[in-house]
Design a protein around this motif. Structure first.
Motif, PDB file in Angstrom:
ATOM      1  N   PHE A   1       5.937 -14.399 -26.380  1.00  0.00           N
ATOM      2  CA  PHE A   1       6.291 -15.742 -25.944  1.00  0.00           C
ATOM      3  C   PHE A   1       6.141 -15.823 -24.429  1.00  0.00           C
ATOM      4  O   PHE A   1       6.535 -14.909 -23.714  1.00  0.00           O
ATOM      5  CB  PHE A   1       7.710 -16.107 -26.375  1.00  0.00           C
ATOM      6  N   ASN A   2       5.558 -16.908 -23.938  1.00  0.00           N
ATOM      7  CA  ASN A   2       5.185 -16.959 -22.534  1.00  0.00           C
ATOM      8  C   ASN A   2       5.683 -18.191 -21.788  1.00  0.00           C
ATOM      9  O   ASN A   2       5.139 -18.534 -20.746  1.00  0.00           O
ATOM     10  CB  ASN A   2       3.661 -16.844 -22.401  1.00  0.00           C
ATOM     11  N   ASN A   3       6.706 -18.856 -22.309  1.00  0.00           N
ATOM     12  CA  ASN A   3       7.284 -20.030 -21.650  1.00  0.00           C
ATOM     13  C   ASN A   3       6.245 -21.098 -21.342  1.00  0.00           C
ATOM     14  O   ASN A   3       6.301 -21.756 -20.311  1.00  0.00           O
ATOM     15  CB  ASN A   3       8.029 -19.655 -20.368  1.00  0.00           C
ATOM     16  N   HIS A   4       5.306 -21.235 -22.241  1.00  0.00           N
ATOM     17  CA  HIS A   4       4.255 -22.243 -22.071  1.00  0.00           C
ATOM     18  C   HIS A   4       4.321 -23.224 -23.241  1.00  0.00           C
ATOM     19  O   HIS A   4       4.335 -22.808 -24.389  1.00  0.00           O
ATOM     20  CB  HIS A   4       2.880 -21.575 -22.025  1.00  0.00           C
TER      21      HIS A   4
ATOM     22  N   TYR B   1      13.532 -12.506 -34.810  1.00  0.00           N
ATOM     23  CA  TYR B   1      13.782 -11.288 -34.062  1.00  0.00           C
ATOM     24  C   TYR B   1      12.773 -11.157 -32.937  1.00  0.00           C
ATOM     25  O   TYR B   1      11.572 -11.337 -33.141  1.00  0.00           O
ATOM     26  CB  TYR B   1      13.732 -10.071 -34.993  1.00  0.00           C
ATOM     27  N   LEU B   2      13.283 -10.841 -31.760  1.00  0.00           N
ATOM     28  CA  LEU B   2      12.464 -10.661 -30.571  1.00  0.00           C
ATOM     29  C   LEU B   2      12.748  -9.284 -29.990  1.00  0.00           C
ATOM     30  O   LEU B   2      13.893  -8.842 -29.989  1.00  0.00           O
ATOM     31  CB  LEU B   2      12.787 -11.747 -29.535  1.00  0.00           C
ATOM     32  N   GLY B   3      11.724  -8.631 -29.508  1.00  0.00           N
ATOM     33  CA  GLY B   3      11.891  -7.301 -28.951  1.00  0.00           C
ATOM     34  C   GLY B   3      11.344  -7.213 -27.536  1.00  0.00           C
ATOM     35  O   GLY B   3      10.731  -8.139 -27.018  1.00  0.00           O
ATOM     36  N   SER B   4      11.580  -6.059 -26.930  1.00  0.00           N
ATOM     37  CA  SER B   4      11.105  -5.846 -25.563  1.00  0.00           C
ATOM     38  C   SER B   4      10.085  -4.724 -25.522  1.00  0.00           C
ATOM     39  O   SER B   4       9.848  -4.026 -26.438  1.00  0.00           O
ATOM     40  CB  SER B   4      12.272  -5.512 -24.650  1.00  0.00           C
TER      41      SER B   4
ATOM     42  N   LEU C   1       4.132 -20.500 -35.944  1.00  0.00           N
ATOM     43  CA  LEU C   1       4.135 -19.821 -34.654  1.00  0.00           C
ATOM     44  C   LEU C   1       3.980 -20.816 -33.502  1.00  0.00           C
ATOM     45  O   LEU C   1       4.615 -20.675 -32.458  1.00  0.00           O
ATOM     46  CB  LEU C   1       3.040 -18.753 -34.605  1.00  0.00           C
ATOM     47  N   PHE C   2       3.181 -21.846 -33.701  1.00  0.00           N
ATOM     48  CA  PHE C   2       2.996 -22.916 -32.711  1.00  0.00           C
ATOM     49  C   PHE C   2       4.328 -23.608 -32.417  1.00  0.00           C
ATOM     50  O   PHE C   2       4.710 -23.797 -31.263  1.00  0.00           O
ATOM     51  CB  PHE C   2       1.970 -23.914 -33.239  1.00  0.00           C
ATOM     52  N   GLN C   3       5.052 -23.961 -33.468  1.00  0.00           N
ATOM     53  CA  GLN C   3       6.345 -24.618 -33.273  1.00  0.00           C
ATOM     54  C   GLN C   3       7.352 -23.678 -32.618  1.00  0.00           C
ATOM     55  O   GLN C   3       8.147 -24.105 -31.771  1.00  0.00           O
ATOM     56  CB  GLN C   3       6.889 -25.156 -34.601  1.00  0.00           C
ATOM     57  N   LEU C   4       7.339 -22.403 -32.985  1.00  0.00           N
ATOM     58  CA  LEU C   4       8.264 -21.449 -32.372  1.00  0.00           C
ATOM     59  C   LEU C   4       7.971 -21.285 -30.883  1.00  0.00           C
ATOM     60  O   LEU C   4       8.893 -21.265 -30.065  1.00  0.00           O
ATOM     61  CB  LEU C   4       8.188 -20.093 -33.080  1.00  0.00           C
ATOM     62  N   GLU C   5       6.694 -21.166 -30.522  1.00  0.00           N
ATOM     63  CA  GLU C   5       6.327 -21.040 -29.100  1.00  0.00           C
ATOM     64  C   GLU C   5       6.824 -22.248 -28.314  1.00  0.00           C
ATOM     65  O   GLU C   5       7.438 -22.112 -27.260  1.00  0.00           O
ATOM     66  CB  GLU C   5       4.810 -20.898 -28.952  1.00  0.00           C
ATOM     67  N   ASN C   6       6.585 -23.433 -28.831  1.00  0.00           N
ATOM     68  CA  ASN C   6       7.014 -24.639 -28.123  1.00  0.00           C
ATOM     69  C   ASN C   6       8.528 -24.793 -28.114  1.00  0.00           C
ATOM     70  O   ASN C   6       9.093 -25.327 -27.162  1.00  0.00           O
ATOM     71  CB  ASN C   6       6.330 -25.871 -28.708  1.00  0.00           C
TER      72      ASN C   6
ATOM     73  N   VAL D   1      10.616 -10.768 -25.265  1.00  0.00           N
ATOM     74  CA  VAL D   1       9.600 -11.815 -25.409  1.00  0.00           C
ATOM     75  C   VAL D   1       8.641 -11.556 -26.569  1.00  0.00           C
ATOM     76  O   VAL D   1       7.819 -12.408 -26.892  1.00  0.00           O
ATOM     77  CB  VAL D   1       8.774 -11.973 -24.114  1.00  0.00           C
ATOM     78  N   PHE D   2       8.753 -10.397 -27.218  1.00  0.00           N
ATOM     79  CA  PHE D   2       7.807 -10.043 -28.265  1.00  0.00           C
ATOM     80  C   PHE D   2       8.322 -10.438 -29.648  1.00  0.00           C
ATOM     81  O   PHE D   2       9.394 -10.015 -30.067  1.00  0.00           O
ATOM     82  CB  PHE D   2       7.492  -8.549 -28.223  1.00  0.00           C
ATOM     83  N   PHE D   3       7.536 -11.256 -30.334  1.00  0.00           N
ATOM     84  CA  PHE D   3       7.867 -11.719 -31.679  1.00  0.00           C
ATOM     85  C   PHE D   3       7.838 -10.537 -32.639  1.00  0.00           C
ATOM     86  O   PHE D   3       6.864  -9.797 -32.686  1.00  0.00           O
ATOM     87  CB  PHE D   3       6.853 -12.781 -32.105  1.00  0.00           C
ATOM     88  N   GLU D   4       8.908 -10.374 -33.414  1.00  0.00           N
ATOM     89  CA  GLU D   4       8.993  -9.289 -34.383  1.00  0.00           C
ATOM     90  C   GLU D   4       9.184  -9.803 -35.805  1.00  0.00           C
ATOM     91  O   GLU D   4       9.488  -9.035 -36.702  1.00  0.00           O
ATOM     92  CB  GLU D   4      10.113  -8.325 -34.008  1.00  0.00           C
ATOM     93  N   GLY D   5       9.030 -11.098 -35.997  1.00  0.00           N
ATOM     94  CA  GLY D   5       9.108 -11.654 -37.341  1.00  0.00           C
ATOM     95  C   GLY D   5      10.381 -12.427 -37.607  1.00  0.00           C
ATOM     96  O   GLY D   5      11.269 -12.536 -36.758  1.00  0.00           O
TER      97      GLY D   5
END
Length: 153
Positions: free
Chosen positions: A11-14, A150-153, A111-116, A127-131
């Motif tokens: 995820f990149n805050n974009h 879940y997000l990981g580093s 994934l598009f909706q999750l990013e936004n 910031v890393f998507f883990e499912g």
């Protein structure tokens, strides 16, 4: 094994306006990270429901960072300065996502909706998507399926 756990994404805050531009970035990222093991089927139906609830943790500056489709799961005293870390507050959210076609979510749309959804949030180093993991035993209001991200580093 969780839903979309074979997909890699950071995820990149974009905030993306164009889903096809986003699709190209996701496909490129899969190849960049996973090489020949990359599997990205953007059109795969991953959730067969018109609406879902996704719960996750993020850091925000204040109430102005809560989006209209989000609820805070524990509102008790979350914006107390004692709970602040460099002006940010760690909050547990649940967001209601709606499929554009009113029926189901493809991998790309989800994934598009999750990013936004996370574009205005601080995720720290997670910031890393883990499912996503489904919580079949518990459904939110209106019977929408509930997932934890879940997000990981």
């Amino acid at each position: 094994m969780g839903l979309l756990s074979n997909i890699v994404w950071a995820f990149n805050n974009h905030h993306y306006n164009d889903i096809e531009d986003f699709n190209k970035e996701v496909a490129h990222y899969q190849t960049l990270i996973l090489k020949e093991k990359a599997i990205w089927d953007a059109n795969q139906i991953v959730i067969n429901a018109p609406e879902i609830d996704i719960c996750y943790e993020a850091w925000i500056k204040g109430k102005e960072d809560i989006l209209s489709n989000e609820t805070v799961t524990d509102e008790d005293d979350i914006f107390n300065e004692d709970n602040s870390d460099d002006g940010l507050f760690q909050v547990e959210f649940c967001a209601r996502l709606k499929a554009r076609n009113g029926k189901q979510f493809t991998a790309l749309e989800l994934l598009f909706q999750l990013e936004n959804q996370l574009a205005n949030k601080d995720l720290g180093d997670h910031v890393f998507f883990e499912g996503l993991t489904s919580n079949d035993a518990e459904k939110q209001k209106n019977g929408a399926p509930l997932y934890f991200m879940y997000l990981g580093s």
